[in-house]
Design a protein around this motif. Sequence first.
Motif, mmCIF file in Angstrom:
data_model
loop_
_atom_site.group_PDB
_atom_site.id
_atom_site.type_symbol
_atom_site.label_atom_id
_atom_site.label_comp_id
_atom_site.label_asym_id
_atom_site.label_seq_id
_atom_site.Cartn_x
_atom_site.Cartn_y
_atom_site.Cartn_z
ATOM 1 N N ALA A 130 -2.918 -9.473 10.605
ATOM 2 C CA ALA A 130 -1.725 -9.409 11.455
ATOM 3 C C ALA A 130 -1.863 -8.344 12.535
ATOM 4 O O ALA A 130 -1.359 -8.508 13.657
ATOM 5 C CB ALA A 130 -0.497 -9.122 10.598
ATOM 6 N N GLN A 147 4.359 -15.173 5.121
ATOM 7 C CA GLN A 147 3.025 -15.774 5.098
ATOM 8 C C GLN A 147 3.091 -17.299 4.987
ATOM 9 O O GLN A 147 2.234 -18.001 5.521
ATOM 10 C CB GLN A 147 2.217 -15.188 3.938
ATOM 11 C CG GLN A 147 1.832 -13.727 4.139
ATOM 12 C CD GLN A 147 0.842 -13.534 5.277
ATOM 13 O OE1 GLN A 147 -0.129 -14.277 5.393
ATOM 14 N NE2 GLN A 147 1.073 -12.531 6.111
ATOM 15 N N GLN A 186 -4.243 -8.980 4.576
ATOM 16 C CA GLN A 186 -3.221 -9.628 5.394
ATOM 17 C C GLN A 186 -2.773 -8.713 6.527
ATOM 18 O O GLN A 186 -2.556 -9.166 7.648
ATOM 19 C CB GLN A 186 -2.021 -10.021 4.535
ATOM 20 C CG GLN A 186 -2.275 -11.193 3.608
ATOM 21 C CD GLN A 186 -1.060 -11.542 2.767
ATOM 22 O OE1 GLN A 186 -0.013 -10.903 2.869
ATOM 23 N NE2 GLN A 186 -1.193 -12.560 1.933
ATOM 24 N N PHE A 187 -2.662 -7.426 6.236
ATOM 25 C CA PHE A 187 -2.268 -6.484 7.277
ATOM 26 C C PHE A 187 -3.316 -6.435 8.390
ATOM 27 O O PHE A 187 -2.969 -6.452 9.572
ATOM 28 C CB PHE A 187 -2.058 -5.077 6.706
ATOM 29 C CG PHE A 187 -1.620 -4.090 7.750
ATOM 30 C CD1 PHE A 187 -0.282 -3.922 8.043
ATOM 31 C CD2 PHE A 187 -2.553 -3.372 8.485
ATOM 32 C CE1 PHE A 187 0.126 -3.049 9.040
ATOM 33 C CE2 PHE A 187 -2.160 -2.493 9.481
ATOM 34 C CZ PHE A 187 -0.814 -2.335 9.755
ATOM 35 N N THR A 231 3.353 -8.802 5.282
ATOM 36 C CA THR A 231 2.007 -8.727 4.714
ATOM 37 C C THR A 231 2.096 -8.066 3.338
ATOM 38 O O THR A 231 2.917 -7.175 3.118
ATOM 39 C CB THR A 231 1.047 -7.927 5.615
ATOM 40 O OG1 THR A 231 1.518 -6.572 5.738
ATOM 41 C CG2 THR A 231 0.936 -8.555 7.003
ATOM 42 N N VAL A 268 4.862 -5.188 11.842
ATOM 43 C CA VAL A 268 4.350 -5.725 10.583
ATOM 44 C C VAL A 268 5.108 -5.079 9.431
ATOM 45 O O VAL A 268 5.283 -3.852 9.407
ATOM 46 C CB VAL A 268 2.837 -5.442 10.427
ATOM 47 C CG1 VAL A 268 2.315 -6.023 9.118
ATOM 48 C CG2 VAL A 268 2.052 -5.999 11.611
#
Length: 217
Positions: free
Chosen positions: A123, A89, A119-120, A114, A131
């Motif tokens: 992404a 990140q 955050q996932f 993540t 990921v």
Amino acid sequence: MKKIKESSLYLIITEERGRDRSALEIARAAIAGGVDVIQMREKNRSREDLIGLGRGLSRLCKDKNVIFIVNDDPTLAKEVDADGVHLGQEDIKLFSLDMSRRLLGRKKIIGISTHSIEQFEDANEKDFDYVAFGPIFETKTKDYFIGTEGITRVLNISKKPIFFIGGIDLVNISNCLNKGAKNIALIRSITEADDIVKKTKEFKKAIKDGNKNKRQK
């Protein structure tokens, strides 16, 4: 571009977790045990050292048809002819996804770490090839962990392969696999093992058996 296969085992190699074994020693043993992806993650070495080590790992992985990823730095990944780069990140503030993609091209792999559902989700909508989600369990490399509760949720929305990471061992791996996890990433559980070949084989078997059981249900 190399493809990430289902039931992949991803090993992050850092020599400080290797019990006085070199990164190449660890990599050779893990490859003999069936690892699918190797990442070079060395935080405290000179650029010159990283280039030399990266080229050695790149040659080894190409020879054995294993995906080789460089941590943090797409310029280093390009210089050592890695299969791709993994960005944290913080890394994407320095090397944006667009910049990394322009530098490496469409045929290289770009992964992202993540640490939350939010955050996932971010992404998942971008041009990453895989990921990583975690840490799932308590681990010495992080001062927090997020538990297994989010595994099913991210799997249900994912558009790309997910590697679950963080404190996973042969005892708790079933907690991930039973929730649908197909790909697992590790550091210490393999790099600190007495017998890296044996331990890698045990993790590969656990992943394959877990995914085989899901297909039979």
